[in-house]
Design a protein around this motif. Structure first.
Motif, short mmCIF file in Angstrom:
data_model
loop_
_atom_site.label_atom_id
_atom_site.label_comp_id
_atom_site.label_asym_id
_atom_site.label_seq_id
_atom_site.Cartn_x
_atom_site.Cartn_y
_atom_site.Cartn_z
N PHE A 16 2.92 -4.39 3.93
CA PHE A 16 3.69 -3.69 3.30
C PHE A 16 4.58 -5.01 2.40
O PHE A 16 4.54 -6.04 2.57
CB PHE A 16 5.04 -3.41 4.03
CG PHE A 16 6.18 -4.47 5.07
CD1 PHE A 16 7.05 -4.57 4.55
CD2 PHE A 16 5.62 -4.44 6.63
CE1 PHE A 16 8.35 -4.93 5.24
CE2 PHE A 16 7.31 -5.15 6.86
CZ PHE A 16 7.80 -5.40 6.05
N GLU A 17 5.04 -4.17 1.09
CA GLU A 17 5.65 -4.93 0.31
C GLU A 17 7.15 -5.07 0.37
O GLU A 17 7.63 -4.26 0.63
CB GLU A 17 5.64 -4.36 -1.37
CG GLU A 17 3.96 -3.90 -1.41
CD GLU A 17 4.40 -3.16 -2.77
OE1 GLU A 17 4.90 -3.33 -3.98
OE2 GLU A 17 3.85 -1.75 -2.55
N LEU A 18 7.63 -6.72 0.39
CA LEU A 18 9.39 -6.67 1.16
C LEU A 18 9.42 -6.07 -0.15
O LEU A 18 10.68 -5.35 1.08
CB LEU A 18 9.17 -8.33 0.75
CG LEU A 18 10.39 -9.14 1.84
CD1 LEU A 18 11.09 -8.35 3.04
CD2 LEU A 18 10.47 -10.64 1.68
N GLU A 19 9.73 -6.69 -1.73
CA GLU A 19 10.61 -6.53 -1.72
C GLU A 19 10.90 -5.05 -2.25
O GLU A 19 12.05 -4.08 -2.82
CB GLU A 19 10.56 -6.92 -3.61
CG GLU A 19 10.69 -8.66 -3.59
CD GLU A 19 9.64 -9.46 -3.47
OE1 GLU A 19 9.05 -9.59 -4.09
OE2 GLU A 19 9.16 -9.65 -2.43
N ASN A 20 9.77 -4.49 -2.24
CA ASN A 20 9.94 -2.83 -2.91
C ASN A 20 9.49 -2.39 -1.87
O ASN A 20 10.12 -0.72 -1.66
CB ASN A 20 8.73 -2.58 -3.62
CG ASN A 20 8.89 -3.53 -4.98
OD1 ASN A 20 9.32 -3.56 -5.34
ND2 ASN A 20 7.05 -4.42 -5.38
N THR A 175 2.15 0.86 0.40
CA THR A 175 2.24 1.27 -1.05
C THR A 175 3.28 1.29 -1.49
O THR A 175 3.23 2.20 -1.30
CB THR A 175 1.20 0.34 -1.40
OG1 THR A 175 0.20 1.70 -1.74
CG2 THR A 175 0.15 -0.50 -0.65
N THR A 176 3.81 0.95 -3.01
CA THR A 176 4.76 1.18 -3.74
C THR A 176 4.19 1.65 -4.73
O THR A 176 4.50 2.06 -5.79
CB THR A 176 6.35 1.30 -3.72
OG1 THR A 176 5.89 -0.46 -4.15
CG2 THR A 176 6.80 0.38 -2.37
N PRO A 195 5.93 6.15 -3.37
CA PRO A 195 6.11 5.43 -4.97
C PRO A 195 8.06 5.14 -4.70
O PRO A 195 8.28 6.63 -4.21
CB PRO A 195 5.79 6.12 -5.56
CG PRO A 195 5.46 8.06 -4.83
CD PRO A 195 5.09 7.35 -3.33
N ASP A 196 8.45 4.66 -5.51
CA ASP A 196 9.92 5.08 -6.33
C ASP A 196 10.16 5.39 -7.34
O ASP A 196 9.48 6.49 -7.47
CB ASP A 196 10.52 3.99 -5.93
CG ASP A 196 10.36 2.80 -6.99
OD1 ASP A 196 9.20 3.43 -7.65
OD2 ASP A 196 9.90 1.47 -6.67
N VAL A 210 -0.20 10.30 0.19
CA VAL A 210 0.69 9.48 -0.61
C VAL A 210 2.52 10.25 -0.34
O VAL A 210 2.50 12.00 -0.42
CB VAL A 210 0.55 9.82 -2.13
CG1 VAL A 210 1.31 10.11 -3.03
CG2 VAL A 210 -0.39 9.45 -2.18
N LEU A 211 2.82 10.14 0.11
CA LEU A 211 4.72 10.06 0.39
C LEU A 211 5.73 10.03 -0.33
O LEU A 211 6.17 8.99 -0.54
CB LEU A 211 4.68 9.51 1.75
CG LEU A 211 4.04 9.25 3.05
CD1 LEU A 211 4.27 8.28 4.34
CD2 LEU A 211 3.29 10.55 3.62
#
Length: 232
Positions: A16-20, A175-176, A195-196, A210-211
């Motif tokens: 997973f992406e740390l910052e996002n 992922t984001t 995604p954000d 896709v959540l």
């Protein structure tokens, strides 16, 4: 030797992406860029950020945002340092995403190794790991001294997989962004997109799920529906 006897057990990994994902990194970056550029008379709207500022580091985003605003994009080092300092401070003061906590708890129950990656240098990312409590959860960190504007790219994921000594198909990438998702898919990982508000309109074709929120699926169900069996 039968096919069953030839199978070997392979440890499964969750990336997973740390910052996002651990925190709301794009929100933090947006606010830091907005506050800093405002001192130069440049307004950063959400639309302009989405179109010109979705980069992993401020040194990639600031020149593009300034050019889009019709401003000179040279001599931006001081602005970049100001944004970096704000991002670092805000992430250090942030709380770990509770939805990610639930996924990490499920990963521990299923004996899945969590690994996070960061576009920021190891000392900065390592400090965030400690303050967010990810180290004590056994999360491994891959941070890089130098990254490209398209981080994380295919090479990024492949580097991590090779250093972990595992096949990509034994991994799930949480992922984001479409960039991170497509790069992970290219390496033969299974990808899930969360995604954000800045990336929700991107193309996540190929993602298993896709959540809108990580909590849209039960954590254990998410992992068991995405990761392969222990043996190949």
């Amino acid at each position: 030797m039968t096919s069953a006897e030839a199978r070997t057990e392979v440890p499964r990994h969750l990336f997973f992406e740390l910052e996002n994902l651990a925190v709301q990194g794009r929100e933090i970056m947006f606010e830091a860029l907005k506050d800093t550029l405002e001192t130069k008379g440049v307004e950063l709207t959400v639309e302009r950020y989405v179109r010109h500022g979705l980069y992993p580091l401020p040194e990639f985003a600031i020149p593009e945002i300034l050019k889009a605003a019709g401003e000179k994009a040279d001599h931006t080092k001081r602005l970049e340092e100001q944004v970096r300092a704000q991002v670092r401070e805000r992430i250090e003061g942030a709380e770990l995403n509770p939805e990610l906590v639930n996924v990490l708890d499920a990963a521990a129950e299923l004996d899945v190794q969590p690994v996070t990656l960061s576009a920021f240098p190891p000392d900065v990312a390592g400090s965030w790991m400690q303050k967010l409590g990810l180290e004590e959860r056994g999360v491994r960190l891959f941070a890089f001294e130098e990254v490209r504007p398209d981080f994380p790219q295919v090479k990024t994921w492949l580097t991590i997989v090779r250093e972990e000594g595992i096949p990509a198909r034994a991994c799930m990438a949480l992922t984001t962004s479409s960039r991170a998702c497509k790069a992970a898919l290219t390496t033969d990982m299974t990808a899930v997109a969360a995604p954000d508000r800045f990336t929700v309109f991107q193309d996540f074709s190929g993602a298993r799920f896709v959540l809108e929120n990580l909590s849209d699926m039960k954590p254990r169900e998410l992992l068991e529906s995405t990761l392969p069996a222990r043996t190949f």
